[in-house]
Design a protein around this motif. Structure first.
Motif, PDB file in Angstrom:
ATOM      1  N   GLY A 160      -1.388   1.069 -11.206  1.00 13.53           N
ATOM      2  CA  GLY A 160      -2.154   0.168 -11.016  1.00 13.53           C
ATOM      3  C   GLY A 160      -1.853  -0.525  -9.431  1.00 13.53           C
ATOM      4  O   GLY A 160      -0.730  -0.032  -8.622  1.00 13.53           O
ATOM      5  N   LEU A 161      -3.080  -0.709  -8.682  1.00 13.81           N
ATOM      6  CA  LEU A 161      -2.994  -0.837  -7.334  1.00 13.81           C
ATOM      7  C   LEU A 161      -3.586  -2.161  -6.916  1.00 13.81           C
ATOM      8  O   LEU A 161      -4.620  -2.505  -7.178  1.00 13.81           O
ATOM      9  CB  LEU A 161      -3.785   0.120  -6.454  1.00 13.81           C
ATOM     10  N   ALA A 162      -2.401  -2.911  -6.113  1.00 15.54           N
ATOM     11  CA  ALA A 162      -3.059  -4.174  -5.661  1.00 15.54           C
ATOM     12  C   ALA A 162      -3.209  -4.205  -4.418  1.00 15.54           C
ATOM     13  O   ALA A 162      -2.754  -3.320  -3.447  1.00 15.54           O
ATOM     14  CB  ALA A 162      -1.820  -5.191  -6.243  1.00 15.54           C
ATOM     15  N   GLY A 163      -4.183  -4.982  -3.691  1.00 12.06           N
ATOM     16  CA  GLY A 163      -4.392  -5.281  -2.308  1.00 12.06           C
ATOM     17  C   GLY A 163      -5.888  -4.991  -2.183  1.00 12.06           C
ATOM     18  O   GLY A 163      -6.841  -5.238  -2.879  1.00 12.06           O
ATOM     19  N   LEU A 164      -6.220  -4.424  -0.854  1.00 11.07           N
ATOM     20  CA  LEU A 164      -7.678  -4.117  -0.455  1.00 11.07           C
ATOM     21  C   LEU A 164      -8.169  -3.065  -1.210  1.00 11.07           C
ATOM     22  O   LEU A 164      -7.832  -2.151  -1.380  1.00 11.07           O
ATOM     23  CB  LEU A 164      -7.582  -3.828   1.100  1.00 11.07           C
ATOM     24  N   ALA A 165      -9.436  -3.703  -1.758  1.00 10.60           N
ATOM     25  CA  ALA A 165     -10.102  -2.821  -2.851  1.00 10.60           C
ATOM     26  C   ALA A 165     -10.610  -1.456  -2.530  1.00 10.60           C
ATOM     27  O   ALA A 165     -10.409  -0.238  -3.133  1.00 10.60           O
ATOM     28  CB  ALA A 165     -11.396  -3.802  -3.316  1.00 10.60           C
ATOM     29  N   THR A 166     -11.011  -1.398  -1.202  1.00  7.68           N
ATOM     30  CA  THR A 166     -11.416  -0.086  -0.715  1.00  7.68           C
ATOM     31  C   THR A 166     -10.396   0.877  -0.630  1.00  7.68           C
ATOM     32  O   THR A 166     -10.618   2.098  -0.917  1.00  7.68           O
ATOM     33  CB  THR A 166     -12.055  -0.104   0.737  1.00  7.68           C
ATOM     34  N   ASP A 167      -9.147   0.490  -0.114  1.00 10.34           N
ATOM     35  CA  ASP A 167      -8.115   1.352  -0.192  1.00 10.34           C
ATOM     36  C   ASP A 167      -7.734   1.601  -1.724  1.00 10.34           C
ATOM     37  O   ASP A 167      -7.141   2.817  -2.265  1.00 10.34           O
ATOM     38  CB  ASP A 167      -6.985   0.898   0.426  1.00 10.34           C
ATOM     39  N   VAL A 168      -7.759   0.651  -2.746  1.00  6.63           N
ATOM     40  CA  VAL A 168      -7.569   0.887  -4.094  1.00  6.63           C
ATOM     41  C   VAL A 168      -8.392   2.322  -4.688  1.00  6.63           C
ATOM     42  O   VAL A 168      -7.808   3.018  -5.391  1.00  6.63           O
ATOM     43  CB  VAL A 168      -7.645  -0.184  -5.008  1.00  6.63           C
ATOM     44  N   MET A 169      -9.681   1.956  -4.155  1.00  5.65           N
ATOM     45  CA  MET A 169     -10.682   3.039  -4.989  1.00  5.65           C
ATOM     46  C   MET A 169     -10.305   4.404  -4.189  1.00  5.65           C
ATOM     47  O   MET A 169     -10.162   5.412  -4.759  1.00  5.65           O
ATOM     48  CB  MET A 169     -11.973   2.720  -4.680  1.00  5.65           C
ATOM     49  N   THR A 170     -10.167   4.438  -3.104  1.00  7.94           N
ATOM     50  CA  THR A 170      -9.968   5.540  -2.370  1.00  7.94           C
ATOM     51  C   THR A 170      -8.384   6.108  -2.841  1.00  7.94           C
ATOM     52  O   THR A 170      -8.681   7.343  -2.925  1.00  7.94           O
ATOM     53  CB  THR A 170      -9.678   5.290  -0.692  1.00  7.94           C
ATOM     54  N   LEU A 171      -7.559   5.622  -2.763  1.00  7.91           N
ATOM     55  CA  LEU A 171      -6.187   6.148  -3.362  1.00  7.91           C
ATOM     56  C   LEU A 171      -6.357   6.529  -4.741  1.00  7.91           C
ATOM     57  O   LEU A 171      -5.678   7.778  -5.058  1.00  7.91           O
ATOM     58  CB  LEU A 171      -5.162   5.111  -3.211  1.00  7.91           C
ATOM     59  N   HIS A 172      -7.158   5.857  -5.581  1.00  7.70           N
ATOM     60  CA  HIS A 172      -7.302   6.410  -6.972  1.00  7.70           C
ATOM     61  C   HIS A 172      -7.830   7.793  -6.884  1.00  7.70           C
ATOM     62  O   HIS A 172      -7.515   8.613  -7.628  1.00  7.70           O
ATOM     63  CB  HIS A 172      -7.849   5.666  -7.654  1.00  7.70           C
ATOM     64  N   ASP A 173      -8.687   8.167  -6.188  1.00  9.29           N
ATOM     65  CA  ASP A 173      -9.199   9.376  -5.981  1.00  9.29           C
ATOM     66  C   ASP A 173      -8.340  10.550  -5.464  1.00  9.29           C
ATOM     67  O   ASP A 173      -8.190  11.760  -5.779  1.00  9.29           O
ATOM     68  CB  ASP A 173     -10.650   9.311  -5.087  1.00  9.29           C
ATOM     69  N   ARG A 174      -7.823   9.939  -4.321  1.00 10.67           N
ATOM     70  CA  ARG A 174      -6.834  10.782  -3.798  1.00 10.67           C
ATOM     71  C   ARG A 174      -5.733  11.146  -4.716  1.00 10.67           C
ATOM     72  O   ARG A 174      -5.049  12.391  -4.491  1.00 10.67           O
ATOM     73  CB  ARG A 174      -6.227  10.256  -2.526  1.00 10.67           C
ATOM     74  N   PHE A 175      -5.138  10.033  -5.403  1.00 16.76           N
ATOM     75  CA  PHE A 175      -4.054  10.521  -6.499  1.00 16.76           C
ATOM     76  C   PHE A 175      -4.677  11.591  -7.475  1.00 16.76           C
ATOM     77  O   PHE A 175      -3.791  12.551  -7.868  1.00 16.76           O
ATOM     78  CB  PHE A 175      -3.537   9.240  -7.039  1.00 16.76           C
ATOM     79  N   ARG A 176      -5.893  11.389  -8.142  1.00 19.37           N
ATOM     80  CA  ARG A 176      -6.319  12.042  -8.906  1.00 19.37           C
ATOM     81  C   ARG A 176      -6.570  13.719  -8.342  1.00 19.37           C
ATOM     82  O   ARG A 176      -6.097  14.531  -9.036  1.00 19.37           O
ATOM     83  CB  ARG A 176      -7.848  11.827  -9.306  1.00 19.37           C
ATOM     84  N   MET A 177      -6.985  14.014  -7.274  1.00 18.91           N
ATOM     85  CA  MET A 177      -6.790  15.176  -6.466  1.00 18.91           C
ATOM     86  C   MET A 177      -5.770  15.837  -6.311  1.00 18.91           C
ATOM     87  O   MET A 177      -5.360  17.265  -6.751  1.00 18.91           O
ATOM     88  CB  MET A 177      -7.740  15.105  -5.243  1.00 18.91           C
ATOM     89  N   TYR A 209      -2.257   2.317   4.291  1.00 18.95           N
ATOM     90  CA  TYR A 209      -3.195   1.822   3.348  1.00 18.95           C
ATOM     91  C   TYR A 209      -2.868   0.482   2.886  1.00 18.95           C
ATOM     92  O   TYR A 209      -1.485   0.161   2.593  1.00 18.95           O
ATOM     93  CB  TYR A 209      -3.332   2.612   1.767  1.00 18.95           C
ATOM     94  N   PHE A 210      -3.705  -0.648   2.655  1.00 19.40           N
ATOM     95  CA  PHE A 210      -3.172  -2.143   2.266  1.00 19.40           C
ATOM     96  C   PHE A 210      -3.287  -2.240   0.851  1.00 19.40           C
ATOM     97  O   PHE A 210      -3.922  -2.883   0.236  1.00 19.40           O
ATOM     98  CB  PHE A 210      -4.111  -3.056   2.984  1.00 19.40           C
ATOM     99  N   VAL A 211      -2.253  -1.380   0.144  1.00 20.44           N
ATOM    100  CA  VAL A 211      -2.122  -1.676  -1.163  1.00 20.44           C
ATOM    101  C   VAL A 211      -0.564  -1.530  -1.581  1.00 20.44           C
ATOM    102  O   VAL A 211       0.141  -1.259  -0.740  1.00 20.44           O
ATOM    103  CB  VAL A 211      -2.744  -0.210  -1.941  1.00 20.44           C
ATOM    104  N   GLU A 212      -0.326  -2.149  -2.655  1.00 24.68           N
ATOM    105  CA  GLU A 212       0.933  -2.223  -3.333  1.00 24.68           C
ATOM    106  C   GLU A 212       0.898  -1.574  -4.665  1.00 24.68           C
ATOM    107  O   GLU A 212       0.264  -2.063  -5.577  1.00 24.68           O
ATOM    108  CB  GLU A 212       1.361  -3.819  -3.431  1.00 24.68           C
ATOM    109  N   PRO A 213       1.483  -0.508  -4.968  1.00 26.16           N
ATOM    110  CA  PRO A 213       1.410   0.232  -6.250  1.00 26.16           C
ATOM    111  C   PRO A 213       2.099  -0.061  -7.150  1.00 26.16           C
ATOM    112  O   PRO A 213       3.206  -0.545  -6.553  1.00 26.16           O
ATOM    113  CB  PRO A 213       1.430   1.621  -5.622  1.00 26.16           C
ATOM    114  N   VAL A 214       1.893  -0.245  -8.328  1.00 24.04           N
ATOM    115  CA  VAL A 214       2.641  -0.343  -9.547  1.00 24.04           C
ATOM    116  C   VAL A 214       2.572   0.762 -10.387  1.00 24.04           C
ATOM    117  O   VAL A 214       1.475   0.931 -10.775  1.00 24.04           O
ATOM    118  CB  VAL A 214       2.433  -1.597 -10.301  1.00 24.04           C
ATOM    119  N   ILE A 215       3.528   1.504 -10.859  1.00 27.98           N
ATOM    120  CA  ILE A 215       3.424   2.630 -11.737  1.00 27.98           C
ATOM    121  C   ILE A 215       4.136   2.449 -12.998  1.00 27.98           C
ATOM    122  O   ILE A 215       5.546   1.959 -13.024  1.00 27.98           O
ATOM    123  CB  ILE A 215       3.835   3.943 -10.923  1.00 27.98           C
TER     124      ILE A 215
END
Lengths: 236, 204
Positions: free
Chosen positions: B52-69, B103-109
């Protein structure tokens, strides 16, 4: 004269103004947390006793809750100097009332007096978010919460201070029965339940908030008077 | 207003007995304006890891894609699925790579290790990992979540009890935060699979 209330939470340096000089701040944030829970025939007030200055501790035991002569309890937060002065002002006014009218001021009247006192300093406020708790004229436990400018509200549960964000949602859930299906929203806690909720709220707040801890003072006010209990909290 | 508070978010993960829970709110805002009430902030990484990613939504979306890759590439190279701890270190590395333009996010795994052991961790925006054995929180409602979790959580909660606990923590925390809420979703990860539930809460 322009005294700005600083709302910063962390122990950072004052922000440098455009001139490059730092501006003297008349308010000192001494932190700590207070809460109140109103019951059917009692009210509970709990405050921790740690007084801080940034990352330093001024003292581990400085009361943030005071008993007023009409058997109400005033709990303060944020600026302890203003809070103590506010208590003195209120107590003196309560005593004047007693001498004039030959009876103790009721909690509701005292509550309005507190609101007026706070607004009287509209242009250089008492930097306090007080809670006033007592027994109402109907015999019911009553707690009033205020902002620093005197806006007052009759509440069943309230938390102010450095850990207010941590404690208030917990009170909403456990005292206000919010987000609980089938719960009776008007039901009030009894003394033992309220005491347990207050203790749990503070042990939780002490864990995660650096400004809350050391000791906990719990006041229970009912028709028989004011009863005070002191409990130890974590000192770290 | 800080850039981390622009969109609003609430994310929490909790450890139970042989299970973990991860929950987020669903609000997407632009300062005071609410733009979406169905914004997904948590995504499956593998069958056993959710992030789960908290923070800036654009970075949330981008990072989800990058993690998937990155996880797909890992699978090709290693010929196995990535483990939670390894993945968290990968995330940390990816964030620190951007140390001076983060990236302006705070991840929770939240995940389950190969041996079934529960795993949770959170990170700051530059990748400092916080391993916890109880719960982790992130977002604009982080303080509220800390207060709720600290009082409601206890060790060894079963999947159903954990669900109730994390749901109450989330609902009551976001109700005191104007920037988060508008619905919530909870995922419970168990060795037998993932149980996903939507929470009914205040839509304001």
């Amino acid at each position: 004269m322009d005294f700005a209330m600083q709302t910063q939470l962390g122990p950072q340096q004052e922000p440098i103004s455009a001139h490059g000089h730092s501006h003297w701040n008349p308010y000192a944030n001494t932190n700590g947390t207070s809460l109140a829970i109103a019951g059917d025939d009692f009210v509970l007030v709990a405050s921790d006793t740690r007084q801080s200055d940034g990352y330093s501790i001024n003292t581990r035991y400085d009361s943030k809750a005071f008993e007023l002569s009409n058997s109400s309890v005033l709990a303060i937060s944020i600026c302890s100097a203003d809070g103590k002065r506010l208590y003195e002002v209120l107590e003196q006014r309560a005593q004047v009332y007693y001498h004039k009218h030959d009876k103790h001021i009721g909690t509701q009247a005292l509550a309005q007096l507190l609101s007026n006192t706070l607004y009287g300093r509209r242009m250089f406020p008492y930097y306090v978010f007080p809670i006033l708790a007592g027994i109402g004229s109907d015999g019911r436990g009553v707690a009033y919460s205020y902002d620093a400018l005197g806006n007052m509200k009759d509440v069943t549960h309230i938390a102010y201070g450095s850990a207010s964000a941590l404690v208030q949602p917990f009170l909403d859930n456990q005292v206000g029965h919010l987000n609980q299906r089938g719960a009776d929203l008007d039901a009030r806690l009894d003394r033992e339940q309220a005491r347990k909720v207050a203790i749990d709220a503070f042990t939780g707040a002490t864990e995660r908030d650096i400004y809350t801890g050391d000791w906990l003072e719990i006041y229970i006010v009912d028709a028989n008077g004011v009863h005070k209990e002191v409990r130890e909290l974590k000192h770290d | 207003m800080s850039i981390m508070e622009y969109n609003g978010s609430a994310v929490v993960a909790m450890v139970g007995k042989n299970c973990v829970a991860i929950a987020t709110d669903k609000r997407l805002g632009q300062r005071a304006l609410t733009v979406d009430m169905g914004f997904e902030k948590v995504a499956p990484v593998t069958d056993n890891i959710y992030i789960g990613l908290a923070g800036l939504a654009t970075d949330v979306m981008t990072l989800h894609d990058r993690f998937r890759m990155r996880v797909n590439l890992y699978k090709h190279r290693e010929e196995r699925t990535i483990e939670p701890k390894t993945f968290s270190n990968m995330v940390s590395h990816m964030l620190y790579e951007r140390r001076f333009g983060p990236y302006f996010v705070e991840p929770v795994i939240a995940g389950l290790e190969k041996n079934g052991q529960p795993f949770i961790c959170s990170m700051d925006l530059i990748g400092c990992i916080n391993y916890a054995d109880d719960f982790v929180v992130a977002g604009t409602a982080a303080d509220n979540l800390f207060g709720m979790c600290e009082s409601l959580w206890e060790p060894d909660l079963g999947p159903e009890e954990l669900f109730e606990t994390v749901s109450q923590a989330m609902l009551n925390a976001v109700d005191r935060d104007s920037m988060s809420g508008w619905g919530a979703v909870v995922h419970i990860l168990t060795p037998d699979g993932v149980i996903t539930r939507e929470l009914k809460g205040r839509m304001d």
